[in-house]
Design an enzyme around this catalytic site. Structure first.
Site, PDB file in Angstrom:
ATOM      1  N   ARG A 220       0.844  -1.192   0.000  1.00 38.10           N
ATOM      2  CA  ARG A 220       0.000   0.000   0.000  1.00 38.10           C
ATOM      3  C   ARG A 220       0.884   1.250   0.000  1.00 38.10           C
ATOM      4  O   ARG A 220       1.959   1.254   0.593  1.00 38.10           O
ATOM      5  CB  ARG A 220      -0.849  -0.036   1.274  1.00 38.10           C
ATOM      6  CG  ARG A 220      -1.812   1.124   1.468  1.00 38.10           C
ATOM      7  CD  ARG A 220      -2.978   1.034   0.554  1.00 38.10           C
ATOM      8  NE  ARG A 220      -4.097   1.854   1.019  1.00 38.10           N
ATOM      9  CZ  ARG A 220      -5.133   2.155   0.245  1.00 38.10           C
ATOM     10  NH1 ARG A 220      -5.201   1.706  -1.001  1.00 38.10           N
ATOM     11  NH2 ARG A 220      -6.129   2.859   0.730  1.00 38.10           N
TER      12      ARG A 220
ATOM     13  N   THR B 148     -10.172   0.118  -9.772  1.00 36.81           N
ATOM     14  CA  THR B 148      -9.095  -0.604  -9.125  1.00 36.81           C
ATOM     15  C   THR B 148      -9.075  -1.860  -9.948  1.00 36.81           C
ATOM     16  O   THR B 148      -9.929  -2.030 -10.815  1.00 36.81           O
ATOM     17  CB  THR B 148      -9.496  -0.867  -7.667  1.00 36.81           C
ATOM     18  OG1 THR B 148      -9.393   0.341  -6.947  1.00 36.81           O
ATOM     19  CG2 THR B 148      -8.670  -1.911  -6.977  1.00 36.81           C
TER      20      THR B 148
ATOM     21  N   THR C 222      -4.155  -0.594  -7.249  1.00 37.51           N
ATOM     22  CA  THR C 222      -4.970   0.552  -7.657  1.00 37.51           C
ATOM     23  C   THR C 222      -4.202   1.858  -7.704  1.00 37.51           C
ATOM     24  O   THR C 222      -3.143   1.991  -7.087  1.00 37.51           O
ATOM     25  CB  THR C 222      -6.145   0.729  -6.662  1.00 37.51           C
ATOM     26  OG1 THR C 222      -7.077   1.682  -7.156  1.00 37.51           O
ATOM     27  CG2 THR C 222      -5.658   1.178  -5.300  1.00 37.51           C
TER      28      THR C 222
ATOM     29  N   ASN D  97      -6.339   4.350  -6.964  1.00 38.79           N
ATOM     30  CA  ASN D  97      -7.535   4.852  -6.292  1.00 38.79           C
ATOM     31  C   ASN D  97      -8.585   5.185  -7.346  1.00 38.79           C
ATOM     32  O   ASN D  97      -9.232   4.282  -7.839  1.00 38.79           O
ATOM     33  CB  ASN D  97      -7.270   6.024  -5.356  1.00 38.79           C
ATOM     34  CG  ASN D  97      -8.471   6.303  -4.462  1.00 38.79           C
ATOM     35  OD1 ASN D  97      -9.295   5.417  -4.255  1.00 38.79           O
ATOM     36  ND2 ASN D  97      -8.606   7.496  -3.950  1.00 38.79           N
TER      37      ASN D  97
ATOM     38  N   ASP E 139      -8.049   8.251   0.608  1.00 39.95           N
ATOM     39  CA  ASP E 139      -8.575   7.137   1.406  1.00 39.95           C
ATOM     40  C   ASP E 139      -8.396   7.366   2.911  1.00 39.95           C
ATOM     41  O   ASP E 139      -8.928   6.623   3.728  1.00 39.95           O
ATOM     42  CB  ASP E 139      -7.903   5.817   1.004  1.00 39.95           C
ATOM     43  CG  ASP E 139      -8.592   5.162  -0.188  1.00 39.95           C
ATOM     44  OD1 ASP E 139      -9.699   5.601  -0.546  1.00 39.95           O
ATOM     45  OD2 ASP E 139      -8.034   4.212  -0.762  1.00 39.95           O
TER      46      ASP E 139
ATOM     47  N   GLY F  24     -14.065   0.367  -4.760  1.00 40.26           N
ATOM     48  CA  GLY F  24     -14.012   1.240  -3.590  1.00 40.26           C
ATOM     49  C   GLY F  24     -14.686   0.590  -2.398  1.00 40.26           C
ATOM     50  O   GLY F  24     -14.426  -0.574  -2.073  1.00 40.26           O
TER      51      GLY F  24
HETATM   52  O1  DON Z   1      -8.049   1.106  -1.323  1.00 39.27           O
HETATM   53  C1  DON Z   1      -9.229   1.381  -1.497  1.00 39.27           C
HETATM   54  O2  DON Z   1     -10.131   0.953  -0.818  1.00 39.27           O
HETATM   55  C2  DON Z   1      -9.592   2.295  -2.637  1.00 39.27           C
HETATM   56  N1  DON Z   1      -8.496   3.146  -2.964  1.00 39.27           N
HETATM   57  C3  DON Z   1      -9.988   1.448  -3.779  1.00 39.27           C
HETATM   58  C4  DON Z   1     -10.453   2.266  -4.924  1.00 39.27           C
HETATM   59  C5  DON Z   1     -11.270   1.498  -5.857  1.00 39.27           C
HETATM   60  O3  DON Z   1     -11.596   0.370  -5.662  1.00 39.27           O
HETATM   61  C6  DON Z   1     -11.688   2.209  -7.037  1.00 39.27           C
HETATM   62  N2  DON Z   1     -12.327   1.301  -7.895  1.00 39.27           N
HETATM   63  N3  DON Z   1     -12.858   0.505  -8.294  1.00 39.27           N
END
Ligand code: DON
Length: 570
Positions: free
Chosen positions: A103, A379, A397, A399, A421, A473
């Protein structure tokens, strides 16, 4: 019924036969795939890269790393080297699962109030699209860490396909052309992104044209030659810092040099005799996946019926409780003591189940900002499985789709906007409508809380059964939950489990988002009980899964993404 059959017919499954090493997933509609390996991802060229690595004798980790670098070329809106993610690796010989946390980390200049304006409100424009939305990228360190520890091939071998795709060009799919069109305003505002992804007149590349990425090819080549240090301390680092400084950003060489990958224990639980392992904090995914499965295990869901009102009610109420806990207790475990054991305790779940009224909707009890589902969520997840039974489940991702829209000039890749986030202010929702408090406040070198949920399921004998995960997300956790329940509780195969319509609830806003296919009868019963339904403006998630039925592997690429493909290696 007609709808379900239609959905199954477009399900992307692949079959391997003796005369073909790798077969495109969409070519055949056999539900089961025999073979010695499988790669399922959101973009077909990347799946084929991974399958070719397996066919050459690489293991699931080699294939995962190759697929990860390939997606950075073929799926620029989510595949990346400028972002971060999580990789679960099951090592068959050691019968052990490791969770690789790559991350992004906040730069050391980050402060809890950095995105607040003069009135003390969150400046969402800066938090999402400004240069300070970019956190220190982890992908290159993470993929190379996985390769060095658990792979069997050289860096040069696994990176060569991605370099070739960037240098020789890729055919622009409808999916790529349309997504660039949809994000044109944001990306064209950045001269580097405009140059990399658009034609001189500012239009998106046409479907069927070639997209060449020479700067990205050169960057990948330098990483292939020199390894991780090239990205964090070499020419690529210089280019990144120069771009960030040119936008007035703070992230510098010292920040890049400070990036570290962390291996963590996966968070594991059980569901009716199967073991489920997923990503621990700084993802909230594993904790709440297990928490919700624990609550739901208290009822005989199968006899209630799949997507019946009685089943959906229990699902919604479990989600409501999990997301309320998420806002209070989840954050980077290196900064905040996350009560993982308490949240994943069966007794806690049993008490939650007892408190859930079965005849009326629960009450989320306050007002909060709504989900901003109109934002394009991107993502990407992929799963790989090799002939020895090693399995990888990886979600990474930038984001938002195309991150903050800014590319590193001269290096050919996009920067993430993962800082959004974090909880920029207590009670203020982030881009996914998620709330947070102290546990997820912004601090230097902290990792923002994630919902990404790469997951693995094991049978009672300890053998892996299923690898899955999703973008989306805040909806990721509930999408993975329903995929697991479809498979484990309702006895669907992974293709059916993927296709079935989904719902999502996240405590706030107090709404049930639903996909087409959730029956009007169920919704009417639940509405009468006090639930509020809102049709999800887009589909919910996109799982890329591999499952095992005895000696057969079945790959299921989600039809919710048009270029998704399962590729088998013989
Ligand atoms: O880490 C996360 O939870 C978000 N940054 C994920 C973003 C995301 O899944 C966007 N798309 N589908």
């Amino acid at each position: 019924m007609v709808v379900r059959i239609g959905v199954l017919l477009v399900m992307l499954v692949a079959q391997v036969s003796a005369d073909q090493a790798i077969i495109d997933a969409k070519a055949r509609f056999h539900p089961l795939l025999a073979g010695s390996g499988m790669v399922v991802s959101q973009e077909r060229l990347a799946s084929e890269v991974g399958a070719a690595i397996l066919a050459e004798g690489g293991n699931a980790i080699d294939a995962a790393v190759a697929t990860g670098f390939a997606l950075a070329v073929t799926l620029p809106r989510a595949g990346n080297i400028g972002g971060g993610g999580f990789m679960l690796v099951y090592l068959a010989e050691q019968r052990r699962t490791v969770a690789i946390d790559y991350r992004e980390m906040a730069p050391r200049s980050a402060r809890p109030d950095m995105f607040l304006d003069a009135q003390g409100n969150v400046d969402t424009q800066r938090a999402r699209f400004g240069i300070d939305a970019t956190a220190i990228p982890g992908t290159v360190a993470g993929l190379l860490h996985a390769l060095e520890r658990y792979g069997s091939m050289s860096r040069e071998q696994v990176m060569a396909p991605a370099i070739a795709l960037a240098a020789n060009g890729i055919r622009v799919s409808a999916d790529l052309s349309e997504s660039l069109q949809a994000r044109a305003q944001r990306l064209l505002a950045d001269p580097a992104s405009a140059g990399y992804f658009y034609r001189a007149d500012g239009s998106a590349p046409a479907i069927g044209s070639q997209l060449y990425q020479p700067d990205l090819a050169a960057t990948l080549q330098r990483i292939s030659d020199r390894g991780r240090d090239e990205f964090y301390a070499g020419k690529t680092a210089d280019l990144m810092v120069a771009t960030i400084a040119s936008h007035g950003g703070q992230l510098d060489h010292r920040d890049l040099a400070s990036y570290r990958v962390v291996e963590r224990q996966p968070v594991c639980g059980s569901y009716r005799g199967n073991t489920v392992c997923a990503m621990p904090p700084p993802s909230s995914g594993g904790v709440h996946l297990i928490q919700m499965l624990n609550i739901l295990e208290n009822w005989d869901l199968r006899s209630l019926g799949h997507n019946s009102a009685a089943y959906l009610h229990r699902l919604i109420e479990s989600m409501r409780r999990a997301y309320a806990d998420r806002s209070r207790y989840l954050g980077d475990p290196d900064f905040y003591q996350v009560p993982v054991l308490a949240l994943t305790d069966k007794g806690y779940a049993a008490r939650s189940a007892e408190q859930i009224p079965l005849d009326k909707a629960g009450d989320s009890a306050a007002v909060a900002p709504g989900l901003e589902l109109q934002e394009s969520f991107e993502t990407t997840h992929y799963s790989t499985w090799d002939r020895s039974g090693n399995v990888v489940s990886n979600t990474y991702t930038l984001n938002f789709s195309y991150g903050n829209g800014k590319s590193v000039a001269g290096a050919g890749f996009l920067l993430n906007n993962e800082m959004d986030d974090f909880s920029a202010k207590r009670g203020a929702a982030n881009g996914f409508g998620l709330l947070g408090e102290e546990a997820n406040k912004i601090e230097p070198y902290k990792r923002p809380l994630s919902s990404m949920t790469p997951a693995l399921v094991f049978a009672a004998d300890g053998q892996p059964l299923l690898a899955t995960g999703s973008p989306g997300g805040s909806t990721i956790i509930t999408v993975v939950l329903q995929t697991l329940l479809n498979y484990l509780e309702f006895g669907m195969n992974i293709a059916e489990a993927t296709a079935a319509p989904r719902i999502h609830h996240q405590w706030w806003p107090d709404k049930v988002f639903w996909e087409q296919g959730i029956s009007a009868d169920s919704r009417a019963i639940l509405t009468a009980m006090g639930h509020q339904f809102e049709l999800a403006p887009r589909v919910l998630g996109a799982t890329m899964s591999v499952s095992r039925q005895q000696q057969w592997l079945q790959g299921a690429a989600d039809y919710r993404r048009s270029e998704a493909a399962a590729a088998g290696a013989y």
